[in-house]
Scaffold this active site. Structure first.
Site, PDB file in Angstrom:
ATOM      1  N   LYS A 241       1.025  11.160   1.970  1.00 34.06           N
ATOM      2  CA  LYS A 241       0.051  11.252   0.811  1.00 34.06           C
ATOM      3  C   LYS A 241      -0.538  12.839   0.184  1.00 34.06           C
ATOM      4  O   LYS A 241      -0.445  13.185  -0.717  1.00 34.06           O
ATOM      5  CB  LYS A 241      -1.152  10.411   0.876  1.00 34.06           C
ATOM      6  CG  LYS A 241      -0.985   9.007   0.867  1.00 34.06           C
ATOM      7  CD  LYS A 241      -2.401   8.393   0.984  1.00 34.06           C
ATOM      8  CE  LYS A 241      -2.172   6.912   0.945  1.00 34.06           C
ATOM      9  NZ  LYS A 241      -2.054   6.192  -0.490  1.00 34.06           N
TER      10      LYS A 241
ATOM     11  N   ASN B  63      -2.241  -3.002   3.133  1.00 32.56           N
ATOM     12  CA  ASN B  63      -3.113  -1.948   2.741  1.00 32.56           C
ATOM     13  C   ASN B  63      -3.889  -2.198   1.386  1.00 32.56           C
ATOM     14  O   ASN B  63      -3.324  -2.593   0.372  1.00 32.56           O
ATOM     15  CB  ASN B  63      -2.173  -0.685   2.816  1.00 32.56           C
ATOM     16  CG  ASN B  63      -1.755  -0.359   1.401  1.00 32.56           C
ATOM     17  OD1 ASN B  63      -2.382   0.585   0.592  1.00 32.56           O
ATOM     18  ND2 ASN B  63      -0.690  -0.665   1.220  1.00 32.56           N
TER      19      ASN B  63
ATOM     20  N   PHE C  26      -5.461   5.221  -2.940  1.00 33.58           N
ATOM     21  CA  PHE C  26      -5.236   6.416  -3.381  1.00 33.58           C
ATOM     22  C   PHE C  26      -6.105   7.586  -2.731  1.00 33.58           C
ATOM     23  O   PHE C  26      -6.706   8.506  -3.394  1.00 33.58           O
ATOM     24  CB  PHE C  26      -5.237   6.837  -4.819  1.00 33.58           C
ATOM     25  CG  PHE C  26      -4.134   5.903  -5.528  1.00 33.58           C
ATOM     26  CD1 PHE C  26      -3.235   5.564  -4.978  1.00 33.58           C
ATOM     27  CD2 PHE C  26      -4.273   5.854  -7.009  1.00 33.58           C
ATOM     28  CE1 PHE C  26      -2.208   4.771  -5.543  1.00 33.58           C
ATOM     29  CE2 PHE C  26      -3.320   5.049  -7.584  1.00 33.58           C
ATOM     30  CZ  PHE C  26      -2.119   4.505  -7.121  1.00 33.58           C
TER      31      PHE C  26
ATOM     32  N   THR D 259      -6.286   0.043  -7.107  1.00 31.68           N
ATOM     33  CA  THR D 259      -6.969   0.957  -8.099  1.00 31.68           C
ATOM     34  C   THR D 259      -7.105  -0.206  -9.092  1.00 31.68           C
ATOM     35  O   THR D 259      -6.034  -0.595  -9.857  1.00 31.68           O
ATOM     36  CB  THR D 259      -6.299   2.116  -8.537  1.00 31.68           C
ATOM     37  OG1 THR D 259      -6.154   2.744  -7.422  1.00 31.68           O
ATOM     38  CG2 THR D 259      -6.906   2.781  -9.502  1.00 31.68           C
TER      39      THR D 259
ATOM     40  N   LYS E 191       7.491   3.441 -11.069  1.00 36.45           N
ATOM     41  CA  LYS E 191       7.329   2.501 -10.075  1.00 36.45           C
ATOM     42  C   LYS E 191       6.743   1.212 -10.584  1.00 36.45           C
ATOM     43  O   LYS E 191       5.595   1.150 -10.745  1.00 36.45           O
ATOM     44  CB  LYS E 191       6.715   3.256  -8.923  1.00 36.45           C
ATOM     45  CG  LYS E 191       6.717   2.263  -7.642  1.00 36.45           C
ATOM     46  CD  LYS E 191       6.237   2.919  -6.425  1.00 36.45           C
ATOM     47  CE  LYS E 191       6.324   2.210  -5.063  1.00 36.45           C
ATOM     48  NZ  LYS E 191       5.979   2.831  -3.901  1.00 36.45           N
TER      49      LYS E 191
ATOM     50  N   THR F  94       4.123  -2.672  -3.306  1.00 35.44           N
ATOM     51  CA  THR F  94       3.548  -3.752  -2.541  1.00 35.44           C
ATOM     52  C   THR F  94       3.145  -5.039  -3.190  1.00 35.44           C
ATOM     53  O   THR F  94       3.297  -5.095  -4.470  1.00 35.44           O
ATOM     54  CB  THR F  94       2.308  -3.493  -1.611  1.00 35.44           C
ATOM     55  OG1 THR F  94       1.297  -2.914  -2.543  1.00 35.44           O
ATOM     56  CG2 THR F  94       2.472  -2.376  -0.518  1.00 35.44           C
TER      57      THR F  94
END
Ligand SMILES: Cc1cc2nc3c(=O)[nH]c(=O)nc-3n(C[C@H](O)[C@H](O)[C@H](O)COP(=O)(O)O)c2cc1C
Length: 357
Positions: A80, A125, A129, A197, A234, A264
């Site tokens: 990340k 998870n 971010f 998010t 994405k 995911t």
């Protein structure tokens, strides 16, 4: 058995029996951070010797004007902060997608936020971010001398919305990240599909996605009129067929360079009974339970567009990667498969798959 199969089996066996049992005794996020620190700290002479053991990227391909030396890369979320950016090419990756990075630094969600479902070969998870912000990531890549077009394996940078920025103000926030990171990125991945998010996935909806991708592709042209940075989008695996159609149409019409399928899932299919309690954790599910769903989305996207597709989701073995190539994906990304199988999975995909084209 061929020499390549024997070699990959030996690597896989070594990782699974000697390394993984030790790593899997520790908290998933803690060991992940430790792994990234170790990889980031490897000195150049050590990095240079890794390919002697793991082999080089294979099956070079040009996609969206970018020359990829190999077809397998790491997916967003593994690195990340971009601190390990120099190690992915020596590990055999044909590219690496760093981030997700947001315009402002942010801590992410409360811990614990990463869970291992060992029997299901999966992770859940809800990181949210956590990242040091676009300016810091730019500084890290600059300190490594890693600029667009100079990397042995292309660098994608995934950008997302800063949590405290309202969804209605997402576009200027993404544009800040694009402006800051474009000099370092061989491609930009627009993350509108993380489930962690609040409100982010709304940006996949037709009119919102249209405005966002139009703004990003226009800005990429302003920043570099002759060679704008390619923009990949994405998508989530949880979209309906109609939503996939709409999102793909926006990508085509607004000049996106390609599609990454998928992120995911918020579904909880294919969970081993031993992991039922952990499966109750909120967050995105990745790994083996996602394999069939991600493949189905890749098939649908390929059927609807000629835009290039990078496949992500449940690629745990070289044959999972082969299925994605057979479905029409040009490139594949791994995350959970890397955690469960180590660098042997990269070597396995490089040596044991036969991508078309
Ligand atoms: C701990 C963790 C963190 C992730 N962070 C991100 C992220 O920041 N941005 C993103 O686009 N995807 C993120 N992902 C999703 C992965 O990039 C990938 O699309 C997904 O895990 C499916 O692939 P896999 O089954 O190979 O893991 C994350 C996944 C995990 C497990």
């Amino acid at each position: 058995m061929s020499w390549d199969e024997l070699y990959v089996r030996t690597l896989l066996g070594g990782y699974r029996t000697l390394v993984r049992p030790v790593l899997f005794r520790m908290d998933p996020e803690h060991i992940h951070e430790w792994m990234i620190k170790v990889l980031a700290a490897l000195p150049a002479p050590v990095r240079a010797t890794i390919p002697v053991f793991l082999g080089k990227p294979q099956h070079a391909v040009s996609v969206a004007g970018i020359d990829f030396p190999g077809r397998v890369g790491i997916a967003a979320g593994l690195d990340k902060d971009a601190t390990a950016a120099r190690v992915w090419a020596p590990l055999g990756c044909g590219f690496a997608e760093l981030g997700t990075v947001t315009a402002q630094a942010q801590p992410g969600n409360d811990k614990p936020r990463s869970f291992r479902l060992v029997s299901s070969k999966a992770l859940i998870n809800r990181m949210g971010f956590n990242n040091p912000g676009a300016a810091q990531v730019a500084q890290t890549l600059a300190s490594y001398g890693m600029f667009r077009g100079t990397n042995p394996a292309p660098i994608g940078i995934s950008i997302g919305k800063t949590k405290i920025v309202p969804v209605a103000e997402a576009i200027p926030d993404y544009l800040t990240s694009l402006r800051t990171l474009a000099p370092y990125a061989d491609y930009i991945a627009v993350n509108v599909s993380s489930p962690n998010t609040p409100g982010l996935r709304q940006l996949q909806e037709h009119s919102q996605l249209e405005a966002l991708i139009a703004a990003l592709t226009a800005e990429a042209k302003t920043l570099n009129p002759t060679h704008p940075v390619p923009i990949f989008v994405k998508l989530a695996p949880d979209l309906s067929d109609a939503e996939i159609d709409a999102a793909v149409a926006v990508c085509e019409n607004q000049g996106a360079a390609g599609i990454i399928a998928t992120n995911t899932t918020i579904t909880r299919e294919n969970i081993d009974p031993a992991d039922e309690l952990k499966a109750l954790e909120t967050g995105g599910l990745s790994g083996a339970p996602l394999t069939a769903l991600a493949l189905a989305v890749v098939e649908k996207v390929v059927a609807r567009t000629n835009l290039p597709v990078m496949a992500s989701g449940g690629i745990m073995t070289p044959s999972d990667a082969q299925a994605m190539f057979d479905a029409g994906a040009q490139l594949v990304q791994i995350f959970t498969g890397f955690i469960f199988n180590g660098p042997a999975l990269i070597a396995g995909i490089n040596r044991l798959t036969h991508p078309a084209g």
